[in-house]
Write an enzyme that holds these catalytic residues in place. Structure first.
Site, PDB file in Angstrom:
ATOM      1  N   ASP A  65       0.777  -1.249   0.000  1.00  0.00           N
ATOM      2  CA  ASP A  65       0.000   0.000   0.000  1.00  0.00           C
ATOM      3  C   ASP A  65       0.812   1.305   0.000  1.00  0.00           C
ATOM      4  O   ASP A  65       1.787   1.430   0.729  1.00  0.00           O
ATOM      5  CB  ASP A  65      -0.859   0.090   1.265  1.00  0.00           C
ATOM      6  CG  ASP A  65      -1.593  -1.169   1.602  1.00  0.00           C
ATOM      7  OD1 ASP A  65      -1.539  -2.128   0.833  1.00  0.00           O
ATOM      8  OD2 ASP A  65      -2.216  -1.196   2.680  1.00  0.00           O
ATOM      9  N   GLU A 119     -10.475  -2.387   4.228  1.00  0.00           N
ATOM     10  CA  GLU A 119      -9.160  -1.849   4.560  1.00  0.00           C
ATOM     11  C   GLU A 119      -8.992  -0.457   3.953  1.00  0.00           C
ATOM     12  O   GLU A 119      -9.740  -0.066   3.044  1.00  0.00           O
ATOM     13  CB  GLU A 119      -8.052  -2.781   4.029  1.00  0.00           C
ATOM     14  CG  GLU A 119      -8.120  -4.183   4.625  1.00  0.00           C
ATOM     15  CD  GLU A 119      -6.958  -5.106   4.257  1.00  0.00           C
ATOM     16  OE1 GLU A 119      -6.472  -5.811   5.146  1.00  0.00           O
ATOM     17  OE2 GLU A 119      -6.550  -5.119   3.090  1.00  0.00           O
TER      18      GLU A 119
HETATM   19  C1  FRU Z   1      -3.863  -3.647   2.772  1.00  0.00           C
HETATM   20  C2  FRU Z   1      -3.239  -4.063   4.096  1.00  0.00           C
HETATM   21  C3  FRU Z   1      -3.616  -3.078   5.188  1.00  0.00           C
HETATM   22  C4  FRU Z   1      -2.489  -3.227   6.164  1.00  0.00           C
HETATM   23  C5  FRU Z   1      -1.319  -3.445   5.250  1.00  0.00           C
HETATM   24  C6  FRU Z   1      -0.262  -4.346   5.817  1.00  0.00           C
HETATM   25  O1  FRU Z   1      -3.208  -4.144   1.653  1.00  0.00           O
HETATM   26  O2  FRU Z   1      -3.635  -5.374   4.415  1.00  0.00           O
HETATM   27  O3  FRU Z   1      -4.880  -3.308   5.777  1.00  0.00           O
HETATM   28  O4  FRU Z   1      -2.332  -2.094   6.967  1.00  0.00           O
HETATM   29  O5  FRU Z   1      -1.828  -4.011   4.060  1.00  0.00           O
HETATM   30  O6  FRU Z   1       0.876  -4.365   4.996  1.00  0.00           O
END
Ligand code: FRU
Length: 456
Positions: A28, A208
């Site tokens: 992300d 998310e």
């Molecule tokens: C989304 C996610 C988020 C988390 C991050 C961990 O892709 O699962 O919810 O904060 O990646 O790397």
């Protein structure tokens, strides 16, 4: 652990304007922020590997949004915690008190996720700050600032609401409950829950990476708040996907204007209909009210198996978001990519798919006959991206699936923009109201482009 040492797709097709980490894993985008003439892109990374783990905030900067320079890790993982996704703000009024005289504090709000080795599973919201314009970051000694004892509580997006007498707002997910929770704070340190939104629309996976921001229709002056919610799995193309809701926000509560009861994912609003656009969030503090967004151009279905190395995964292009009234009367997001001003390895192709019978097929290919195909049926109002013969597709059974998107009713001839850059193809149709992002792994960049119209 996947071995990538002999992959054909190691360096020759690394994208140019889509950010990739030099030699590590990336997921992300985090903490997107403009400050003092510089765009900051933080990102989820594993500093010592090309699969997910040891999650830390990597850092890159740019002045033009297409040329990125990778910097030192901003927030490293520790023995106790990984630094999961979150946002960053300029604390212009020094509400948190992190800035000394003459200084301005940038504050990152991230999820401190208990390291698997720590014996705990909690996810809580924590702060780190920088008083040297983002060069170096210090964890706040009073962390975490928001802990509700949950192991599914993450991805805080924080922004300032109102004028000088306003307050901070945090949108954060209760992931497995399919809810966005809203908190407010005067100082980024003490937080009070004010409301929640959800479940609604697509709930086939965890929610998310929320985002919330206002946009105004240029022609009419109508304003709506856009709530972005990523979900995994359960996205429109399968696996990870990013949906959005339009509505109103009064500083404490989000009220959607349209909720559809349906089992058909196509009835909901999606930021992107491709396989590879996830966890998209927008930049804070951008001048002139522009709303710029970046997504992770991958999908948790196969993200750790894509055939590149030592880098793995790219960001989408930066996209400018606007709100438009579509031909069918509905308000919708429209997106336009920020493209390099000078020629680069990135290729952008514009063409039209006319109505009135037949189909339009666009093909991107290379000398090896590897081909990415976009088919538009302007009458049936559907657009499809087929990467079945695009290059290496064998690393995951579902990678060859076709991505499809509906075009809004009332659209006449369909104007298209296809951007190809290394391992990422982004398709923008009907004024950017329909977008599809797809990864590809050809043995050499696509250097041929062809459009055919077939009467059928
Ligand atoms: C989304 C996610 C988020 C988390 C991050 C961990 O892709 O699962 O919810 O904060 O990646 O790397």
């Amino acid at each position: 652990m996947t071995s990538t040492a002999t992959s054909p797709a190691t360096t020759s097709i690394r994208p140019s304007a889509h950010f990739t980490a030099r030699r590590s894993w990336l997921n992300d985008p985090n903490g997107l922020l403009f400050h003092d003439g510089v765009y900051h892109l933080f990102f989820q990374t594993n500093p010592s590997g090309s699969t997910w783990g040891n999650i830390s905030w990597g850092h890159a900067t740019s002045t033009d949004l297409v040329t990125w320079t990778e910097r030192d890790i901003a927030i490293p993982h520790t023995e106790d915690e990984m630094a999961f996704s979150g946002s960053a703000v300029v604390d212009a009024h020094n509400t948190a008190g992190f800035a000394g005289p003459g200084e301005t504090a940038l504050v990152a709000i991230y999820t401190a996720a208990a390291h698997p080795g720590s014996g705990r599973t909690t996810q809580a919201q924590s702060l780190a700050f920088s008083v040297d314009a983002g060069e170096t970051w210090t964890r706040y000694a009073g962390n975490p600032v928001l802990d509700i004892g949950s192991s599914e509580f993450r991805d805080p997006k924080v922004f300032w609401y109102g004028g000088d007498d306003g307050h901070w707002v945090m949108a954060v997910v209760a992931a497995t409950e399919h809810r966005v929770l809203f908190y407010t704070s005067p100082d980024l340190i003490s937080w009070t829950k004010t409301s929640q939104f959800g479940p609604a629309h697509a709930t086939g996976g965890v929610w998310e990476c929320p985002d919330l921001f206002p946009l105004t229709v240029a022609e009419t002056g109508e304003t709506r708040w856009v709530l972005i919610v990523s979900l995994n799995p359960g996205g429109i193309a399968g696996g990870s996907g990013t949906q959005y809701f339009l509505g109103d926000f009064d500083g404490t509560t989000f009220t959607p204007e349209r909720i559809v009861e349906s089992d058909d994912l196509a009835d909901f609003d999606w930021v992107d209909y491709g396989h590879d656009y996830y966890a998209a969030v927008s930049f804070a503090n951008v001048p002139d009210g522009r709303r710029l967004m970046v997504g992770w151009a991958s999908n948790w279905l196969y993200a750790e198996e894509t055939p590149t190395g030592p880098w793995r995964s790219a960001m989408s292009l930066v996209r400018e978001m606007s709100l438009v009234r579509r031909a069918d009367g509905r308000l919708a997001l429209a997106q336009a990519p920020v493209l390099p001003a000078a020629p680069s390895m990135l290729r952008a192709h514009r063409f039209s798919a006319p109505r009135g019978g037949g189909r339009t097929t666009a093909s991107l290919s290379n000398a090896s006959g590897e081909e990415f195909v976009v088919t538009v049926d302007a009458d049936a109002r559907v657009i499809a991206c087929d990467r079945g013969a695009s290059g290496d597709t064998g690393f995951h059974a579902e990678f060859r699936a076709v991505a499809r998107a509906p075009l809004p009713a009332g659209v006449g001839d369909v104007e298209l923009l296809i951007v190809a850059d290394g391992t990422v193809v982004e398709v923008f149709a009907a004024g950017g109201t329909v977008c599809l992002t797809e990864q590809v792994f050809p043995s050499a960049p696509y250097n041929r482009f062809e459009v055919r119209h077939t009467a059928e």
